[in-house]
Design a protein around this motif. Structure first.
Motif, short mmCIF file in Angstrom:
data_model
loop_
_atom_site.label_atom_id
_atom_site.label_comp_id
_atom_site.label_asym_id
_atom_site.label_seq_id
_atom_site.Cartn_x
_atom_site.Cartn_y
_atom_site.Cartn_z
N PHE A 205 10.27 3.83 -0.33
CA PHE A 205 9.49 4.18 1.05
C PHE A 205 8.33 5.63 0.81
N TYR A 206 9.51 5.84 0.37
CA TYR A 206 8.59 7.64 0.20
C TYR A 206 7.74 7.88 -0.71
N GLY A 207 7.80 7.18 -1.53
CA GLY A 207 6.95 6.98 -2.77
C GLY A 207 5.17 6.01 -2.44
N LEU A 208 5.88 4.54 -1.46
CA LEU A 208 4.97 4.52 -0.83
C LEU A 208 3.62 4.56 -0.26
N GLN A 209 4.81 5.73 0.86
CA GLN A 209 3.92 6.23 1.65
C GLN A 209 3.24 6.93 1.76
N LEU A 210 3.06 7.63 0.10
CA LEU A 210 2.11 8.94 0.07
C LEU A 210 0.96 7.80 -0.28
N VAL A 211 0.65 6.51 -0.11
CA VAL A 211 -0.81 5.98 -0.61
C VAL A 211 -0.67 4.91 0.19
N LEU A 212 0.16 4.36 0.58
CA LEU A 212 -0.23 3.32 1.70
C LEU A 212 0.30 3.93 3.08
N PRO A 213 -0.70 3.46 3.99
CA PRO A 213 -0.09 3.49 5.69
C PRO A 213 1.43 3.51 5.62
N VAL A 214 2.17 4.08 6.99
CA VAL A 214 3.45 3.89 6.60
C VAL A 214 3.84 2.71 6.73
N ALA A 215 3.19 1.66 8.55
CA ALA A 215 3.51 0.57 8.33
C ALA A 215 3.38 0.14 7.33
N LEU A 216 2.58 0.01 6.38
CA LEU A 216 3.23 -0.89 4.90
C LEU A 216 4.01 -0.53 4.29
N ALA A 217 3.86 0.90 4.44
CA ALA A 217 5.28 0.99 3.34
C ALA A 217 6.53 1.20 3.79
N VAL A 218 6.81 0.67 4.77
CA VAL A 218 8.04 0.25 6.13
C VAL A 218 7.68 -1.17 5.58
N GLY A 219 6.96 -2.03 5.50
CA GLY A 219 7.43 -3.37 5.36
C GLY A 219 7.14 -3.70 3.79
N LEU A 220 6.63 -3.09 2.68
CA LEU A 220 7.07 -3.35 1.35
C LEU A 220 8.87 -2.83 1.29
N MET A 221 9.25 -1.78 2.51
CA MET A 221 10.85 -1.08 1.89
C MET A 221 11.40 -2.64 2.20
N LEU A 222 10.97 -2.88 3.13
CA LEU A 222 12.01 -3.69 3.31
C LEU A 222 11.98 -5.26 3.14
N GLY A 223 10.93 -5.28 2.27
CA GLY A 223 10.68 -6.58 1.27
C GLY A 223 11.99 -6.10 -0.04
N ALA A 224 11.54 -4.71 -0.46
CA ALA A 224 12.59 -4.31 -1.22
C ALA A 224 13.57 -4.51 -1.60
N SER A 225 14.51 -3.84 -0.19
CA SER A 225 15.40 -3.93 0.22
C SER A 225 16.34 -5.89 0.02
#
Length: 257
Positions: free
Chosen positions: A57-77
């Motif tokens: 999540f932390y890596g994703l939110q550095l380059v993407l909006p938080v909403a997208l980072a959360v969604g992708l993190m849930l996908g990763a889970s």
């Protein structure tokens, strides 16, 4: 001593492979006894998964909006665990929602097809998790490093605690929980509970509320499983994990931590 440590090493990685889609080191011995012992490491595996998801999540939110980072993190889970616990949640709601007898419910829960009750449960719980995580992590992205490990170890501990008071519901070994955790004694409980010290990141009032609500939800679920199934199945443990995770996350949001 060395032999005992070796057994625990094999037990941990039996559970690791069972509950995740990540590989084990070479030469791990896989058998029913090691898997049964590995139930004590369920919460530890959750802790590691939570750390991995926090990094993602932390890596994703550095380059993407938080909403997208959360969604992708849930996908990763879902990828990390093979949607193992989500599958259990869906099966429980399909089985107990559509089956009017123990036998009918267990038959539905073994069916690989997704029904209306299960789909609705997945949509609601995943949606609420995403919204709650967005609410928390928008304000403080670094909170992922203590929130996610706590969510994943806490929820898995309370899921496996179901075994304190319920017997296995099936007469055969067809459920995904067999031969996992047919016994869960004091030493296993202590080992499983150790990661829960992370609850100290909450104010003491919040930690108390989290504990009381977790115990309440456990009582509700155990009563439901006992009344409908005369015991638990692997799907029940997955459903308990998902609901305990969501409950703690809602407590976190309500506290405004």
């Amino acid at each position: 001593m060395i032999a005992a440590l070796a057994r625990q090493y094999h037990a941990f990685f039996n559970a690791w492979v069972f509950f995740t889609r990540l590989p084990a080191p070479p030469k791990v011995v896989f058998n029913d006894d090691h898997l049964n012992q590995g139930s004590r490491y369920f919460s530890w595996i959750g802790l590691i998964i939570g750390v991995l998801l926090a990094v993602i999540f932390y890596g994703l939110q550095l380059v993407l909006p938080v909403a997208l980072a959360v969604g992708l993190m849930l996908g990763a889970s879902l990828l990390l665990t093979g949607a193992f616990h989500e599958d259990g949640l869906a099966d429980v709601f399909d089985g107990l929602g559509g089956g009017f007898s123990k036998e009918a419910a267990l038959t539905i829960m073994k069916d690989s097809r997704l029904g209306t009750y299960g789909a609705a449960a997945l949509i609601v719980t995943l949606g609420l998790r995403g919204l709650a995580l967005f609410e928390v992590l928008t304000a403080e992205p670094m909170a992922a490093f203590w929130l996610l490990p706590l969510l994943h170890c806490w929820s898995r501990f309370w899921a496996i605690s179901t075994l304190w008071t319920l017997d296995y519901a099936r007469a055969d070994a067809s459920s995904k929980s067999k031969p996992l955790a047919t016994r869960f004694g004091l030493s296993a409980t202590i080992i499983a509970a150790l990661p829960l010290v992370l609850i100290a990141v909450l104010p003491w009032q919040g930690a108390l509320w989290a504990l009381l609500l977790a115990v309440f939800l456990r009582a509700v679920l155990v009563g439901w499983f006992r009344r409908r199934l005369d015991g638990y199945t692997g799907d029940c443990l997955g459903a308990a994990q998902q609901l305990q995770e969501l409950l703690l996350l809602l407590v976190w949001v309500a506290l405004g931590v």
